[in-house]
Motif scaffolding. Structure first.
Motif, PDB file in Angstrom:
ATOM      1  N   THR A  26       0.931  -1.124  -0.105  1.00 12.94           N
ATOM      2  CA  THR A  26      -0.095  -0.061   0.086  1.00 12.94           C
ATOM      3  C   THR A  26       0.964   1.164  -0.080  1.00 12.94           C
ATOM      4  OG1 THR A  26      -1.749  -1.127   1.110  1.00 12.94           O
ATOM      5  CG2 THR A  26      -1.724   1.436   1.175  1.00 12.94           C
ATOM      6  N   SER A  77      -2.671   5.824   1.279  1.00 12.42           N
ATOM      7  CA  SER A  77      -3.624   5.401   2.273  1.00 12.42           C
ATOM      8  C   SER A  77      -4.506   6.662   2.523  1.00 12.42           C
ATOM      9  CB  SER A  77      -3.220   4.795   3.642  1.00 12.42           C
ATOM     10  OG  SER A  77      -4.306   4.569   4.517  1.00 12.42           O
ATOM     11  N   LYS A  82      -3.632  -3.131  -3.533  1.00 21.59           N
ATOM     12  CA  LYS A  82      -4.027  -2.210  -2.573  1.00 21.59           C
ATOM     13  C   LYS A  82      -3.008  -1.261  -2.669  1.00 21.59           C
ATOM     14  CE  LYS A  82      -5.962  -5.671   0.567  1.00 21.59           C
ATOM     15  NZ  LYS A  82      -5.502  -6.274   1.874  1.00 21.59           N
ATOM     16  N   THR A 101      -5.517   2.858  -1.225  1.00 21.56           N
ATOM     17  CA  THR A 101      -6.668   2.338  -0.574  1.00 21.56           C
ATOM     18  C   THR A 101      -7.402   3.656  -0.241  1.00 21.56           C
ATOM     19  OG1 THR A 101      -5.690   2.364   1.726  1.00 21.56           O
ATOM     20  CG2 THR A 101      -5.608   0.391   0.416  1.00 21.56           C
ATOM     21  N   THR A 146      -8.026   0.032  -3.985  1.00 16.20           N
ATOM     22  CA  THR A 146      -9.117  -0.615  -3.342  1.00 16.20           C
ATOM     23  C   THR A 146      -9.959   0.391  -2.725  1.00 16.20           C
ATOM     24  OG1 THR A 146      -7.991  -2.531  -2.444  1.00 16.20           O
ATOM     25  CG2 THR A 146      -9.904  -1.953  -1.239  1.00 16.20           C
TER      26      THR A 146
END
Length: 563
Positions: free
Chosen positions: A500, A503, A523, A526, A550
């Motif tokens: 990831t 985020s 991912k 996200t 995602t």
């Protein structure tokens, strides 16, 4: 693209440019007729004017060797030039032991190369006075170097001013080697019940109980504070409510608490100095510029135990009631070798911070590089901050950090607890709500960090109008953004270990443009939070919204678009 190769070439080129800028700036260190590439209007910083009278402390009975107390010799020398309207007091090569030095107007203290001024470890020589510490009005021991309501003060020369901080500070066992800890315990003092913290005295250990970040709110009278005199460790240099102050050349080191604390000063010049505190020193800040106006900090180095170069303006109600912002500050051509933050704004920013320029700075091994921090209860507005050409390596936590849930702990400590990312409910907006807005960061190179970028606002008062451009980073973690609005992230080149890389939580009106990253996972990005809206992804090579992102169900339909 080979990110490591790109990063290496970029960093080398920028370091060459940085070195050239430092050399050029050093040559022109005393030229303040114009300010090139400053984003806001700022009056010329005025240097102190010192009358042409010169004396030496030796003329007043000072004795070299570090055994004889020279407090009276310093006092008499300062009085002698003051009676003539001011002048220069010379400290020649040698070791000069002294108690507190009280400054006067129109005074230059010139510590020649080879001079070492060591302050007495006898705490009885430091009476407690009303002052400001940690942004609050309180009682503390007088600083080894102290002045208030002054004009024209200068510290020059290449000598060393040593605050004998080892006699004042408590020390955590975890910050020392086994041999260092054994020697410290054998030197005297007392241990806490867990045997993991050393205190200089029983009185100190009693004083730290019920303290909130080193300030006792439960005590009111001077007599009550006097009972914990040993605990009230001062900053090394405290100059307050003054005009035209300059520190040019010396080394300031080993402070009991913060090292340098210019407070409510107009026209402040800090250049060509070195600030050194042990890395384990509690509250061992390097420079805390608080509620000052028209400031230059340049061509200096810092190696300290807490934040290195800090911009502040008071804490909570005391700071808001004082209402004096820190404004018009230029920070350029500095190196930080160790510290909790390279350049830090906050957390004491209740009086406001505005018009800050940071450029050509290098951070090596600081916990955080660029650090912005505050929390509910502070109030105040931080705005118009412009940062460029910053070079970082070996950053063990976040290279760039905005933390609006600051609670007194370093980022490294928070990471160890797993408490850096906080999804919180909105609170009412009032005078205690801090605001951070209109901040520009560009040309940042990060060779090694735990996390490249961390932005955490408040749900009721988002981080607002922040633009970050031309960022090259190699890190374990990528970018975390929580409760922020009106963001522009442009031209990133990210080499991130975790799958990831971005985020994103409750972010509104954000544009990502020209983001290159090693996106190999579903991912890689996200996106979560029902407050998300108007997130645009533009010109992002090697990234596919359907394959590399995602998007959680809480996010409204069409809140995220790729162009």
């Amino acid at each position: 693209m080979k990110f490591n190769t790109f990063f290496t070439i970029s960093l080398v080129l920028c370091c060459i440019s940085h070195s050239f800028s430092q050399n050029a700036s050093a040559t022109l260190a005393k030229s303040y007729d114009t300010y090139e590439n400053i984003e806001f209007k700022m009056d010329k910083v005025k240097e102190p004017v010192i009358p042409d009278h010169v004396v030496s402390i030796v003329d007043f009975g000072a004795v070299n060797g570090g055994k004889v107390l020279n407090t009276k010799a310093f006092e008499d020398a300062i009085d002698a030039v003051s009676k003539k309207g001011g002048g220069k007091v010379v400290i020649p090569p040698g070791v000069w032991l002294t108690g507190p030095i009280v400054l006067k107007s129109n005074l230059e203290l010139h510590a020649q190369t080879g001079a070492l001024i060591v302050f007495s470890t006898d705490k009885k020589r430091y009476p407690i006075i009303k002052t400001s510490f940690e942004g609050l009005d309180t009682w503390r021991c007088i600083s080894p170097i102290y002045g208030k309501d002054l004009e024209n003060v200068a510290f020059t020369g290449k000598g060393v001013w040593d605050g004998s901080g080892e006699a004042w500070r408590h020390v955590k066992k975890s910050k020392m080697t086994a041999t260092q800890w054994k020697d410290l315990v054998a030197s005297g003092g007392v241990l806490n019940a867990k045997k993991d913290t050393w205190y200089p005295s029983e009185q100190y250990m009693a004083g730290i109980n019920n303290a909130d970040q080193n300030v006792r709110h439960d005590l009111k009278t001077k007599e009550e504070f006097e009972a914990i005199h040993d605990f009230l460790r001062p900053v090394l240099l405290s100059i307050q409510n003054s005009k035209r102050v300059m520190l040019d050349g010396p080394v300031f080191q080993n402070s009991p608490a913060w090292c340098l604390h210019p407070f409510m000063i107009e026209d402040l010049i800090i250049r060509n100095i070195s600030v050194r505190n042990p890395w384990f020193s509690q509250n061992g800040d390097g420079l805390d510029v608080e509620s000052c106006k028209n400031v230059i900090v340049e061509n200096s180095s810092f190696d300290v135990g807490d934040d290195a170069i800090c911009v502040k303006s008071g804490k909570d109600k005391d700071g808001r009631d004082r209402g004096v912002a820190c404004e018009n500050v230029i920070i350029k051509n500095n190196i930080v070798y160790h510290g909790h933050g390279g350049v830090t704004v906050g957390s004491e920013m209740s009086g406001g911070v505005k018009n800050i320029h940071v450029s050509n700075c290098t951070f090596m091994g600081t916990d955080v590089g660029l650090r912005f921090k505050s929390t509910r209860g502070r109030g105040g507005i931080v705005e118009n901050v412009y940062i460029s050409d910053v070079f970082m390596t070996n950053i063990p936590s976040q290279a760039i950090s905005f933390d609006l849930f600051y609670g007194g702990k370093s980022i490294a400590e928070k990471l160890a607890e797993g408490t850096t990312s906080i999804a919180a409910k909105a609170a009412p907006v009032n005078e205690e709500t801090p605001q951070f807005k209109n901040i520009s960061i560009k040309n940042v190179f990060i060779s090694d960090a735990y996390e490249a970028l961390f932005l955490q606002g408040l749900p009721e008062m988002n981080l607002n109008t922040i633009e970050i451009s031309n960022l090259v980073a190699k890190a374990k973690k990528g970018v975390t953004i929580v409760d922020a609005s009106n963001l522009k992230l442009n031209n990133f080149k990210l080499d991130i270990q975790d799958e990831t890389i971005f985020s994103i939580y409750n972010v509104k009106n954000m544009t990502l443009n020209g983001i290159e990253m090693n996106a190999n996972s579903t991912k890689a990005m996200t996106i979560d939070g029902e407050a998300c809206q108007n997130i645009e992804l533009k010109t992002m090579p090697n990234f596919n919204l359907s394959k590399n992102a995602t998007i959680h169900k809480s996010v409204a339909k069409n809140a995220v678009k790729m162009k």
